[in-house]
Design a protein around this motif. Sequence first.
Motif, PDB file in Angstrom:
ATOM      1  N   MET A   1     -87.663  21.895  77.714  1.00  0.00           N
ATOM      2  CA  MET A   1     -86.119  22.181  78.240  1.00  0.00           C
ATOM      3  C   MET A   1     -85.475  20.775  78.475  1.00  0.00           C
ATOM      4  O   MET A   1     -84.391  20.799  77.807  1.00  0.00           O
ATOM      5  N   ASN A   2     -86.346  19.547  78.787  1.00  0.00           N
ATOM      6  CA  ASN A   2     -85.674  18.643  78.893  1.00  0.00           C
ATOM      7  C   ASN A   2     -85.204  17.876  77.677  1.00  0.00           C
ATOM      8  O   ASN A   2     -84.121  17.179  77.533  1.00  0.00           O
ATOM      9  N   GLN A   3     -86.040  18.189  76.671  1.00  0.00           N
ATOM     10  CA  GLN A   3     -85.448  17.605  75.338  1.00  0.00           C
ATOM     11  C   GLN A   3     -84.532  18.464  74.973  1.00  0.00           C
ATOM     12  O   GLN A   3     -83.681  17.748  74.064  1.00  0.00           O
ATOM     13  N   LEU A   4     -84.452  19.629  74.932  1.00  0.00           N
ATOM     14  CA  LEU A   4     -83.044  20.404  74.567  1.00  0.00           C
ATOM     15  C   LEU A   4     -81.873  19.965  75.465  1.00  0.00           C
ATOM     16  O   LEU A   4     -81.005  19.852  74.585  1.00  0.00           O
ATOM     17  N   ALA A   5     -82.032  19.739  76.636  1.00  0.00           N
ATOM     18  CA  ALA A   5     -80.739  19.337  77.469  1.00  0.00           C
ATOM     19  C   ALA A   5     -80.405  17.916  76.988  1.00  0.00           C
ATOM     20  O   ALA A   5     -79.237  17.615  76.895  1.00  0.00           O
ATOM     21  N   ALA A   6     -81.269  17.173  76.735  1.00  0.00           N
ATOM     22  CA  ALA A   6     -80.960  15.787  76.302  1.00  0.00           C
ATOM     23  C   ALA A   6     -79.972  15.775  74.928  1.00  0.00           C
ATOM     24  O   ALA A   6     -79.140  15.294  74.646  1.00  0.00           O
ATOM     25  N   ALA A   7     -80.558  16.718  73.946  1.00  0.00           N
ATOM     26  CA  ALA A   7     -80.056  16.777  72.523  1.00  0.00           C
ATOM     27  C   ALA A   7     -78.758  17.381  72.666  1.00  0.00           C
ATOM     28  O   ALA A   7     -77.589  17.053  72.079  1.00  0.00           O
ATOM     29  N   LEU A   8     -78.603  18.465  73.747  1.00  0.00           N
ATOM     30  CA  LEU A   8     -77.154  19.070  73.833  1.00  0.00           C
ATOM     31  C   LEU A   8     -76.165  18.154  74.456  1.00  0.00           C
ATOM     32  O   LEU A   8     -74.890  18.028  74.025  1.00  0.00           O
ATOM     33  N   ARG A   9     -76.521  17.372  75.530  1.00  0.00           N
ATOM     34  CA  ARG A   9     -75.896  16.254  75.748  1.00  0.00           C
ATOM     35  C   ARG A   9     -75.227  15.292  74.899  1.00  0.00           C
ATOM     36  O   ARG A   9     -74.107  14.925  74.913  1.00  0.00           O
ATOM     37  N   GLN A  10     -76.258  14.859  74.005  1.00  0.00           N
ATOM     38  CA  GLN A  10     -75.670  14.007  72.855  1.00  0.00           C
ATOM     39  C   GLN A  10     -74.704  14.726  72.159  1.00  0.00           C
ATOM     40  O   GLN A  10     -73.576  13.829  71.479  1.00  0.00           O
ATOM     41  N   LEU A  11     -74.856  15.898  71.747  1.00  0.00           N
ATOM     42  CA  LEU A  11     -73.812  16.531  70.797  1.00  0.00           C
ATOM     43  C   LEU A  11     -72.393  16.914  71.634  1.00  0.00           C
ATOM     44  O   LEU A  11     -71.414  16.586  70.946  1.00  0.00           O
ATOM     45  N   ARG A  12     -72.515  16.816  72.851  1.00  0.00           N
ATOM     46  CA  ARG A  12     -71.275  17.071  73.525  1.00  0.00           C
ATOM     47  C   ARG A  12     -70.616  15.667  73.631  1.00  0.00           C
ATOM     48  O   ARG A  12     -69.300  15.853  73.489  1.00  0.00           O
ATOM     49  N   THR A  13     -71.286  14.564  73.788  1.00  0.00           N
ATOM     50  CA  THR A  13     -70.676  13.123  73.758  1.00  0.00           C
ATOM     51  C   THR A  13     -69.912  13.250  72.056  1.00  0.00           C
ATOM     52  O   THR A  13     -69.053  12.593  72.060  1.00  0.00           O
ATOM     53  N   GLU A  14     -70.886  13.428  71.165  1.00  0.00           N
ATOM     54  CA  GLU A  14     -70.218  13.494  69.790  1.00  0.00           C
ATOM     55  C   GLU A  14     -68.688  14.343  69.388  1.00  0.00           C
ATOM     56  O   GLU A  14     -68.022  13.969  69.037  1.00  0.00           O
ATOM     57  N   THR A  15     -68.918  15.529  70.577  1.00  0.00           N
ATOM     58  CA  THR A  15     -67.399  16.151  70.273  1.00  0.00           C
ATOM     59  C   THR A  15     -66.295  15.766  70.868  1.00  0.00           C
ATOM     60  O   THR A  15     -65.290  15.966  70.778  1.00  0.00           O
ATOM     61  N   GLY A  16     -66.579  14.547  71.961  1.00  0.00           N
ATOM     62  CA  GLY A  16     -65.605  13.976  72.675  1.00  0.00           C
ATOM     63  C   GLY A  16     -64.919  15.058  73.630  1.00  0.00           C
ATOM     64  O   GLY A  16     -63.741  14.735  74.238  1.00  0.00           O
ATOM     65  N   LEU A  17     -65.699  16.307  74.053  1.00  0.00           N
ATOM     66  CA  LEU A  17     -65.118  17.401  74.735  1.00  0.00           C
ATOM     67  C   LEU A  17     -65.516  17.208  76.304  1.00  0.00           C
ATOM     68  O   LEU A  17     -66.707  16.799  76.522  1.00  0.00           O
ATOM     69  N   SER A  18     -64.642  17.657  77.192  1.00  0.00           N
ATOM     70  CA  SER A  18     -65.207  17.670  78.502  1.00  0.00           C
ATOM     71  C   SER A  18     -65.590  18.984  78.634  1.00  0.00           C
ATOM     72  O   SER A  18     -65.686  19.789  77.699  1.00  0.00           O
ATOM     73  N   LEU A  19     -66.450  19.168  79.849  1.00  0.00           N
ATOM     74  CA  LEU A  19     -66.912  20.637  80.373  1.00  0.00           C
ATOM     75  C   LEU A  19     -65.888  21.605  80.063  1.00  0.00           C
ATOM     76  O   LEU A  19     -66.169  22.885  79.716  1.00  0.00           O
ATOM     77  N   ALA A  20     -64.630  21.311  80.643  1.00  0.00           N
ATOM     78  CA  ALA A  20     -63.295  22.099  80.486  1.00  0.00           C
ATOM     79  C   ALA A  20     -63.181  22.434  78.960  1.00  0.00           C
ATOM     80  O   ALA A  20     -62.740  23.729  78.669  1.00  0.00           O
ATOM     81  N   GLY A  21     -63.177  21.601  78.358  1.00  0.00           N
ATOM     82  CA  GLY A  21     -62.846  21.442  76.843  1.00  0.00           C
ATOM     83  C   GLY A  21     -64.107  22.547  76.118  1.00  0.00           C
ATOM     84  O   GLY A  21     -63.505  23.195  75.156  1.00  0.00           O
ATOM     85  N   LEU A  22     -65.104  22.414  76.419  1.00  0.00           N
ATOM     86  CA  LEU A  22     -66.146  23.198  75.856  1.00  0.00           C
ATOM     87  C   LEU A  22     -65.969  24.607  76.234  1.00  0.00           C
ATOM     88  O   LEU A  22     -65.958  25.559  75.482  1.00  0.00           O
ATOM     89  N   ALA A  23     -65.537  24.948  77.590  1.00  0.00           N
ATOM     90  CA  ALA A  23     -65.264  26.164  78.084  1.00  0.00           C
ATOM     91  C   ALA A  23     -64.101  26.805  77.232  1.00  0.00           C
ATOM     92  O   ALA A  23     -64.153  27.954  76.899  1.00  0.00           O
ATOM     93  N   THR A  24     -63.298  26.008  77.037  1.00  0.00           N
ATOM     94  CA  THR A  24     -61.947  26.385  76.279  1.00  0.00           C
ATOM     95  C   THR A  24     -62.422  26.852  74.599  1.00  0.00           C
ATOM     96  O   THR A  24     -61.875  28.004  74.157  1.00  0.00           O
ATOM     97  N   LYS A  25     -63.103  26.147  74.146  1.00  0.00           N
ATOM     98  CA  LYS A  25     -63.445  26.252  72.389  1.00  0.00           C
ATOM     99  C   LYS A  25     -64.680  27.513  72.387  1.00  0.00           C
ATOM    100  O   LYS A  25     -65.015  27.334  71.306  1.00  0.00           O
ATOM    101  N   THR A  26     -65.435  27.887  73.465  1.00  0.00           N
ATOM    102  CA  THR A  26     -66.383  28.533  73.266  1.00  0.00           C
ATOM    103  C   THR A  26     -66.420  29.706  74.315  1.00  0.00           C
ATOM    104  O   THR A  26     -65.484  29.659  75.502  1.00  0.00           O
TER     105      THR A  26
END
Length: 279
Positions: A1-26
């Motif tokens: 689970m920790n490896q998955l969460a770390a990978a997802l955080r890296q992807l979120r950084t690459e998108t440049g989106l905030s949590l609110a931005g992710l919620a809007t686009k998904t």
Amino acid sequence: MNQLAAALRQLRTETGLSLAGLATKTPYSKSSWERYLNGKTLPPREAVEALCRLAGEPVGRCVALWEIAEAEGSGRGATPTATGAKGPATRPQATAPPTVAAPPPTPSPPHQRGVVTLAVLASVCAVAVTAVVLALLLLPGSRTSDPLSPTAATTATPAGPGCHGATCEGRSPMAMRCAAQPDTVARHRTATGAWMELRHSRECGTTWARTWGGRIGDRIEMSVPGRAGAVHGAQVGNAVDAESYVYTLMAVTRPGTVVRACFQPAGGGKRECFDGRVR
């Protein structure tokens, strides 16, 4: 689970989106993304795939990490604890009562011993094959399409770009999967603090512009000087756009082509342009 969460955080950084931005686009809420990215909750597989697409990354590696985490959470990934290894504490054994000598065990028939031996060998082989596959999935560089990935045959996401050359003209680099591993042709920081880049995809044979860090109303434009019709623009339309990347559509380019990007700030400020040459 920790490896998955770390990978997802890296992807979120690459998108440049905030949590609110992710919620809007998904389809997933801001609080749900907070739990997914911090490893508090196993996200749905669809959420992992959606984040990969937003970041312009292949889904194989993260889906493999998701499958491992899902197996561990459901107990399917559990293995017996070896002697001497750390594991759950065992209950102290009660003092055994005096034993009475038992008759020697009746030897198993030869054909039964053979069946047991084959079953043990099959189990060992299955565990070894599983370990090799998972190790290959987690090797560095496995973020590109991997023929050994268990998702290669099961996910609906195509492996390569959706267009090439003239068929890409005027189309979205994200939708056509041309933004997975692009080259940066040129970069410029504007007087207002926004950033712009010219990006080129060798696989698609196209170039586009993107901006981030701007304000609502900022507009960008990408063109190929001397080519009529090869002009594409985009605008920061709302707060979500302002927190993420905004892309123009693509223009077909070849090595040596000169492309131009222009930035027009909101409110009618000074227009800024710069050129780049496709390598």
